[in-house]
Write an enzyme that holds these catalytic residues in place. Structure first.
Site, PDB file in Angstrom:
ATOM      1  N   HIS A   1       0.830  -1.211   0.000  1.00  0.00           N
ATOM      2  CA  HIS A   1       0.000   0.000   0.000  1.00  0.00           C
ATOM      3  C   HIS A   1       0.862   1.258   0.000  1.00  0.00           C
ATOM      4  O   HIS A   1       2.061   1.212   0.265  1.00  0.00           O
ATOM      5  CB  HIS A   1      -0.905   0.011   1.243  1.00  0.00           C
ATOM      6  CG  HIS A   1      -2.084  -0.908   1.132  1.00  0.00           C
ATOM      7  ND1 HIS A   1      -1.982  -2.264   1.348  1.00  0.00           N
ATOM      8  CD2 HIS A   1      -3.377  -0.658   0.822  1.00  0.00           C
ATOM      9  CE1 HIS A   1      -3.169  -2.821   1.178  1.00  0.00           C
ATOM     10  NE2 HIS A   1      -4.036  -1.868   0.852  1.00  0.00           N
TER      11      HIS A   1
ATOM     12  N   LYS B   1      -0.819   4.965   4.784  1.00  0.00           N
ATOM     13  CA  LYS B   1      -1.784   4.070   5.425  1.00  0.00           C
ATOM     14  C   LYS B   1      -1.467   3.905   6.912  1.00  0.00           C
ATOM     15  O   LYS B   1      -0.323   3.670   7.290  1.00  0.00           O
ATOM     16  CB  LYS B   1      -1.763   2.708   4.714  1.00  0.00           C
ATOM     17  CG  LYS B   1      -2.790   1.739   5.255  1.00  0.00           C
ATOM     18  CD  LYS B   1      -2.995   0.568   4.305  1.00  0.00           C
ATOM     19  CE  LYS B   1      -3.958  -0.464   4.878  1.00  0.00           C
ATOM     20  NZ  LYS B   1      -5.255   0.093   5.284  1.00  0.00           N
TER      21      LYS B   1
END
Ligand SMILES: NC(=O)c1ccc[n+]([C@@H]2O[C@H](COP(=O)([O-])OP(=O)(O)OC[C@H]3O[C@@H](n4cnc5c(N)ncnc54)[C@H](O)[C@@H]3O)[C@@H](O)[C@H]2O)c1
Ligand SMILES: O=C(O)C1=N[C@H](C(=O)O)CCC1
Length: 251
Positions: free
Chosen positions: A135, A139
């Site tokens: 990701h 995040k």
């Protein structure tokens, strides 16, 4: 029938911005509130919101949902960080408000939901399995909610098939080198500038490897799932965990 009155909480965030755009563009929906950090939740009631799309932070989601459920506002939740304890609190509020529905979707991407389903189906056939999720570096949580859910589904399928522990001769390892163990499945989290949301589920057995992989290239790809959730949650009281329940996958 009038338009469904929808609010977005976390409206200035990466996902919230997309959700505001998607709800505004949908002919059967009306965006009645767009709340950011520090905004009063009472604004949801004043605006007559019927559904709140919750896209904030694991630290904020419970308070927001308690407010909504206690007032009969349905919830469509993308925010991650769910534990059994948190789900129990939510179930308690829903029991006191039985006409209200909440969808928690670890991932709104249709392809990501299918990845989870395919991994669940493959799990019993392979001796080894590991998950790699990758990701963007903004995040807040690791592993991703999607990876945790995938590992739980795979772990349950392995148990049902009496698959024992995975082979692994590792005797010494630096902390974290073998990932985090979720339901017996090692999960490895990569955070890299340039990425959005990606996952590989790697299965192995004697002489063969199966990799099931999914890539979200942008956040607008999550919006068909968000809109489906909004339309379906109003007719689905109680807690629904996972968008797959709204996709009629077994047909
Ligand atoms: N289910 C899915 O498909 C999916 C997809 C992407 C992201 N997510 C999850 O959604 C959440 C949000 O992701 P993001 O990338 O948009 O994060 P982000 O940090 O870009 O946005 C979150 C927004 O929420 C706001 N916020 C924080 N607390 C708040 C509160 N109490 N009230 C109102 N607003 C508040 C922040 O100021 C920020 O603008 C994360 O948990 C992420 O993991 C889920
Ligand atoms: O960008 C995020 O944050 C994402 N969160 C969800 C998760 O934790 O699985 C879904 C994918 C994107």
């Amino acid at each position: 029938m009038g338009k469904l009155r929808v609010a977005v909480i976390g409206a200035q965030g990466r996902m919230g911005t997309e959700a505001v755009r998607a709800v505004t563009a949908a002919e059967d929906l009306e965006l009645v509130a767009a709340l950011g950090r520090g905004d009063r939740l009472d604004a949801l009631v004043e605006a007559g919101a019927q559904v709140a799309v919750e896209l904030t932070h694991p630290d904020a989601v419970l308070e927001n949902l308690e407010f909504c459920v206690r007032r009969g506002i349905h919830g469509v939740v993308g925010t991650t960080g769910w534990t059994e304890e948190r789900l129990a609190s939510l179930r308690g509020w829903l029991a006191d408000s039985p006409a209200t529905g909440v969808l928690i979707a670890p991932n709104f991407g249709i392809g990501a939901v299918l990845t989870m389903r395919f991994a669940q189906q493959a799990a019993r056939f392979f001796e080894s399995v590991e998950i790699i999720e990758s990701h963007h570096p903004g995040k807040a949580d690791a592993p991703s909610g999607t990876a945790v859910r995938t590992a739980q589904l795979v772990g349950a399928a392995r148990r049902a098939a009496d698959r024992g522990e995975q082979p692994d001769a590792t005797m010494t390892a630096l902390d974290g080198a073998r990932g985090a163990l979720v339901d017996g499945v090692p999960v490895h989290s990569v955070r890299l500038r340039g990425l959005v949301a990606h996952q590989e589920v790697r299965f192995g057995d004697e002489g063969e490897v199966l990799t099931i992989s999914h890539d979200s290239m942008n956040r607008s790809s999550f919006m068909p799932g968000v809109l489906l959730g909004v339309r379906r949650v109003v007719e689905t009281p109680g807690l629904t965990f996972g968008l797959e329940h709204f996709l009629d996958l077994d047909d």
